[in-house]
Design an enzyme around this catalytic site. Structure first.
Site, mmCIF file in Angstrom:
data_model
loop_
_atom_site.group_PDB
_atom_site.id
_atom_site.type_symbol
_atom_site.label_atom_id
_atom_site.label_comp_id
_atom_site.label_asym_id
_atom_site.label_seq_id
_atom_site.Cartn_x
_atom_site.Cartn_y
_atom_site.Cartn_z
ATOM 1 N N ASP A 126 -30.242 15.629 12.564
ATOM 2 C CA ASP A 126 -29.827 14.362 13.177
ATOM 3 C C ASP A 126 -28.434 14.484 13.817
ATOM 4 O OD1 ASP A 126 -30.051 11.729 13.849
ATOM 5 O OD2 ASP A 126 -30.077 10.962 11.793
ATOM 6 N N ASN B 249 -27.798 14.841 17.336
ATOM 7 C CA ASN B 249 -27.680 15.521 18.640
ATOM 8 C C ASN B 249 -27.132 14.565 19.700
ATOM 9 O OD1 ASN B 249 -28.929 17.706 17.471
ATOM 10 N ND2 ASN B 249 -30.910 17.385 18.449
ATOM 11 N N GLY B 250 -27.630 13.327 19.679
ATOM 12 C CA GLY B 250 -27.225 12.327 20.676
ATOM 13 C C GLY B 250 -25.749 11.987 20.551
ATOM 14 N N GLU C 100 -41.998 7.857 15.445
ATOM 15 C CA GLU C 100 -41.220 6.754 16.038
ATOM 16 C C GLU C 100 -40.387 7.222 17.241
ATOM 17 O OE1 GLU C 100 -41.534 7.280 12.713
ATOM 18 O OE2 GLU C 100 -42.869 5.553 12.459
ATOM 19 N N ASN C 101 -40.079 8.505 17.313
ATOM 20 C CA ASN C 101 -39.272 9.016 18.440
ATOM 21 C C ASN C 101 -39.963 8.812 19.792
ATOM 22 O OD1 ASN C 101 -37.792 11.848 16.640
ATOM 23 N ND2 ASN C 101 -37.019 9.775 16.922
ATOM 24 N N GLU D 281 -33.284 17.360 -4.237
ATOM 25 C CA GLU D 281 -31.867 17.001 -4.193
ATOM 26 C C GLU D 281 -31.524 16.735 -2.728
ATOM 27 O OE1 GLU D 281 -29.797 16.720 -6.794
ATOM 28 O OE2 GLU D 281 -31.397 17.292 -8.181
HETATM 29 C C1 FPP Z 1 -32.179 13.689 16.150
HETATM 30 O O1 FPP Z 1 -30.943 13.468 16.809
HETATM 31 C C2 FPP Z 1 -32.835 14.829 16.716
HETATM 32 C C3 FPP Z 1 -34.047 14.839 17.337
HETATM 33 C C4 FPP Z 1 -34.871 13.626 17.540
HETATM 34 C C5 FPP Z 1 -34.595 16.083 17.905
HETATM 35 C C6 FPP Z 1 -34.378 17.335 17.111
HETATM 36 C C7 FPP Z 1 -34.622 18.448 18.018
HETATM 37 C C8 FPP Z 1 -33.921 19.586 18.100
HETATM 38 C C9 FPP Z 1 -32.824 19.989 17.181
HETATM 39 C C10 FPP Z 1 -34.285 20.498 19.205
HETATM 40 C C11 FPP Z 1 -34.997 21.747 18.837
HETATM 41 C C12 FPP Z 1 -36.071 21.611 17.870
HETATM 42 C C13 FPP Z 1 -37.158 22.437 17.789
HETATM 43 C C14 FPP Z 1 -38.097 22.305 16.672
HETATM 44 C C15 FPP Z 1 -37.476 23.439 18.786
HETATM 45 P P1 FPP Z 1 -30.740 12.096 17.561
HETATM 46 O O2 FPP Z 1 -31.173 12.262 18.972
HETATM 47 O O3 FPP Z 1 -31.456 11.018 16.797
HETATM 48 O O4 FPP Z 1 -29.195 11.901 17.477
HETATM 49 P P2 FPP Z 1 -28.425 10.508 17.385
HETATM 50 O O5 FPP Z 1 -28.872 9.857 16.106
HETATM 51 O O6 FPP Z 1 -27.001 10.925 17.353
HETATM 52 O O7 FPP Z 1 -28.800 9.732 18.603
#
Ligand code: FPP
Length: 236
Positions: A17, A19-20, A64-65, A203
């Site tokens: 979690d 990335n955004g 949900e994404n 855990e």
């Molecule tokens: C959540 O961060 C992340 C995701 C919905 C995508 C996860 C995907 C990757 C790490 C890319 C590579 C994965 C694979 C399996 C090839 P968010 O976008 O919800 O972040 P935020 O809560 O800060 O907006």
């Protein structure tokens, strides 16, 4: 860090979690955040299997994404294809078996093809397991398992008494050991519908770090924390 004398989780879960938020704080696009997350994931998985953690489940995309902006969903789907086809070659060579958990519906055909190819090419690997949760929801997994029960009862294949904990575990998406340790990055203090059956006695660890920055050093700290936990599994 030397892991020799440490207790390692047999099954590690990672909710990737943040990335955004990582991207927004750097005035980058959300897509750039996912790209950075993917780059980090590849490095982190190499480290994890080198350290002999045998089974890892990652939350790539929740059911949900799909509610997110089409542009972001499309970008993530394309990213998955690239990662599965190119970036995970090193995992294949390391002998890691890749499996997927989740519903196939709504996943674009080209992504499904890349998933099937990766599963097929790694099916005999024995050095580790990577379970990728994609279009996954823990509650849906329980719904899908319940539908299997009803189907089998209606077809006269099993009786009510035969539905045991073991039967249920054999009818989840994948047959993996229970989760020992779940890392949810970005400072969110929730389980987010991630493998809720399998994490009954896991855990949890909630580092504040956003996933693109959750590197090998951060994993070392997490594993040291895991070693401090006293696991009682309901006993004393
Ligand atoms: C959540 O961060 C992340 C995701 C919905 C995508 C996860 C995907 C990757 C790490 C890319 C590579 C994965 C694979 C399996 C090839 P968010 O976008 O919800 O972040 P935020 O809560 O800060 O907006």
């Amino acid at each position: 860090m030397d892991y020799t004398n440490l207790v390692l989780p047999k099954h590690l879960g990672i909710i990737m979690d943040g990335n955004g938020r990582w991207a927004t704080e750097k005035q980058l696009t959300r897509s750039q955040g996912h790209k950075a997350g993917a780059k980090n994931l590849k490095r982190l998985l190499t480290y994890i299997y080198d350290k002999k953690i045998p089974c890892v489940s990652i939350y790539a995309f929740s059911t949900e994404n799909f509610k997110r902006d089409k542009k972001e969903v499309d970008y993530l789907m394309k990213l998955f294809i690239t990662i599965f086809q190119k970036e995970f070659l090193s995992l294949k060579e390391k002998g890691v078996k890749v499996v997927f958990s989740g519903r196939k519906e709504n996943i674009p055909k080209d992504v499904l093809n890349a998933m099937e190819k990766l599963e097929q090419e790694t099916k005999d690997n024995k050095q580790g397991i990577l379970n990728i949760c994609l279009n996954y929801g823990g509650q849906y997994e329980i719904v899908d398992m319940t539908q299997k029960i009803v189907e089998q009862i209606l077809e006269g294949k099993i009786t009510k008494e035969e539905i045991t904990k073991e039967w249920i575990e054999k009818n989840l998406y994948q047959q993996l050991p229970p989760l020992d340790f779940v890392i949810h990055t970005s400072g969110e203090l929730r389980t987010s519908n991630f493998m809720i059956y399998q994490s009954a006695y896991a855990e949890y660890y909630f580092p504040k770090t956003y996933f693109p920055d959750f590197n090998e050093e951060q994993l070392d700290i997490a594993i040291l924390e895991y070693n401090k936990r006293k696991r009682r599994f309901g006993g004393n």
